[in-house]
Design an enzyme around this catalytic site. Structure first.
Site, PDB file in Angstrom:
ATOM      1  N   GLN A   1      38.878  -9.818 -51.112  1.00 31.73           N
ATOM      2  CA  GLN A   1      39.360 -11.199 -51.031  1.00 31.73           C
ATOM      3  C   GLN A   1      40.387 -11.467 -52.135  1.00 31.73           C
ATOM      4  O   GLN A   1      40.120 -11.229 -53.310  1.00 31.73           O
ATOM      5  CB  GLN A   1      38.161 -12.168 -51.158  1.00 31.73           C
ATOM      6  CG  GLN A   1      38.516 -13.620 -50.976  1.00 31.73           C
ATOM      7  CD  GLN A   1      38.966 -13.955 -49.549  1.00 31.73           C
ATOM      8  OE1 GLN A   1      38.406 -13.472 -48.568  1.00 31.73           O
ATOM      9  NE2 GLN A   1      40.001 -14.780 -49.425  1.00 31.73           N
TER      10      GLN A   1
ATOM     11  N   LYS B   1      33.730 -15.590 -43.092  1.00 29.71           N
ATOM     12  CA  LYS B   1      33.931 -14.239 -42.552  1.00 29.71           C
ATOM     13  C   LYS B   1      32.572 -13.596 -42.276  1.00 29.71           C
ATOM     14  O   LYS B   1      32.363 -12.953 -41.250  1.00 29.71           O
ATOM     15  CB  LYS B   1      34.744 -13.394 -43.545  1.00 29.71           C
ATOM     16  CG  LYS B   1      36.206 -13.819 -43.599  1.00 29.71           C
ATOM     17  CD  LYS B   1      36.974 -13.264 -44.766  1.00 29.71           C
ATOM     18  CE  LYS B   1      38.399 -13.855 -44.773  1.00 29.71           C
ATOM     19  NZ  LYS B   1      39.190 -13.508 -45.935  1.00 29.71           N
TER      20      LYS B   1
ATOM     21  N   ASP C   1      42.659  -5.865 -43.348  1.00 31.88           N
ATOM     22  CA  ASP C   1      43.642  -6.898 -43.677  1.00 31.88           C
ATOM     23  C   ASP C   1      45.061  -6.429 -43.345  1.00 31.88           C
ATOM     24  O   ASP C   1      45.990  -7.239 -43.289  1.00 31.88           O
ATOM     25  CB  ASP C   1      43.587  -7.217 -45.187  1.00 31.88           C
ATOM     26  CG  ASP C   1      42.890  -8.552 -45.464  1.00 31.88           C
ATOM     27  OD1 ASP C   1      42.787  -9.365 -44.525  1.00 31.88           O
ATOM     28  OD2 ASP C   1      42.457  -8.757 -46.612  1.00 31.88           O
TER      29      ASP C   1
END
Ligand code: NAD
Length: 305
Positions: free
Chosen positions: A99, A55, A122
């Site tokens: 995460q 990422k 997200d």
């Protein structure tokens, strides 16, 4: 029967990243704003570190500011919430991603819902989940969004097609089903308690599997000509001693029957990251007027939290 066309997620994601990089440059020239993505990672899980490295690399490649916060696994929930609050108020940060999975002592929902919904790249915040469920614009979870882009490269019109989603998680299965419903597919969601999964698969024009079970979907389960999108990722030991990944589909058998199929690796995975960058750009557009970034790549170690 001719073998399925392979959907090249790697190439499609690369084109998406080129478009994003162009928009990032235009935004900087026009508004003086550099989109900033902050990723928070707790603990030493090797797979999570691989994802976060990727990422970070791709965020930098498209010209975004990338900040990675590395925290010990024993970080308290209060400490993590404090960091999120700081990032919510940081004008150089437009996207925040924690995460997953998180260590067991942390309430995942409390953490996700502490992120400013406008920075929730997200798309897991309950406000964004509600927006997707009610057809309102918001942040859409990256993996299902990537699957929709892949589907649209092989089908002109999704309306009226039967779609089966294997997996009912909040991060893949449920938002995937909602996006397919939004495209007027007739959607079935299967999960670990579903009976006669093989028959459910055989009825599907679009089969999206996100179970994390290698070889779950067999060749004779798939409708001839169906589009098969394999989201599953299971780490496996390769014959050369390295670690590889495999999906949920018996690829060699299913590709003889399907019309289109994604490989693992090189299918959905690259699209997930491309969509994360797209969401960060979208967040930056929504928050324009804030300060430009000063330093473009930062890794923040919190060894004594
Ligand atoms: P999860 O464990 O939260 O959910 C798994 C789902 O699959 C559940 O709904 C479960 O009921 C269902 N399931 C499991 N075994 C099944 C079976 N035998 N038959 C029918 N249903 C079954 O997982 P998740 O977070 O949704 O992720 C799913 C998979 O997708 C994992 O392999 C994960 O690594 C992968 N993933 C890939 C990407 C990507 O970018 N490619 C992104 C996110 C997740």
């Amino acid at each position: 029967m001719t073998a399925a066309k392979i959907i090249d997620g790697q190439a499609i994601a690369a084109r998406n990243r080129e478009d994003i990089a162009r928009e990032v440059a235009e935004m900087f020239n026009r508004d003086g704003v550099v989109p900033g993505l902050a990723v928070i990672l707790l603990g030493d899980d090797p797979a999570s570190h691989v994802y976060v490295r990727s990422k970070r690399k791709f965020a930098k490649d498209v010209g975004m500011k990338s900040v990675v916060h590395l925290l010990p696994a024993e970080t308290s929930e209060a400490e993590l919430l404090r960091l999120i609050d700081q990032l919510n108020n940081d004008p150089e940060i437009h996207g925040i991603l924690v995460q997953l999975p998180l260590p067991g002592h942390i309430d995942k929902n409390a953490v996700i819902n502490a992120i400013d919904p406008e920075k929730d790249v997200d798309g897991f915040h309950v406000e964004n989940v509600g927006r997707l469920a009610t057809g309102q614009d918001g942040m859409t979870p990256c993996t299902p969004l990537g699957c929709m882009i892949l589907l649209r490269t092989c089908l002109d019109d999704l309306a009226g097609r039967k779609a089966l989603v294997i997996g009912h998680s909040n991060i893949v299965g449920k938002p995937m089903a909602r996006l397919l419903l939004g495209a007027f597919c007739t959607v079935t969601i299967a999960h670990v308690k579903t009976k006669n999964l093989d028959d459910e698969c055989r009825a599907a024009d679009i089969l999206i599997t996100a179970a994390g079970q290698p070889n779950l979907v067999k060749g004779d389960w798939v409708k001839p000509g169906a589009v098969v999108i394999d989201v599953g990722i299971t780490r496996i030991n390769l014959p050369d001693g390295k670690i590889g990944i495999t999906g949920d589909v018996d690829f060699d058998a299913v590709k003889q029957v399907a019309g289109h199929i994604t490989p693992v690796p090189g299918g959905v995975g690259p699209m997930t990251i491309a969509c994360l960058l797209a969401n960060t750009l979208k967040a930056a557009k929504g928050l324009i007027g804030h300060a430009a970034a000063s330093t473009l790549d930062v890794e923040v170690d919190h060894p004594t939290v």
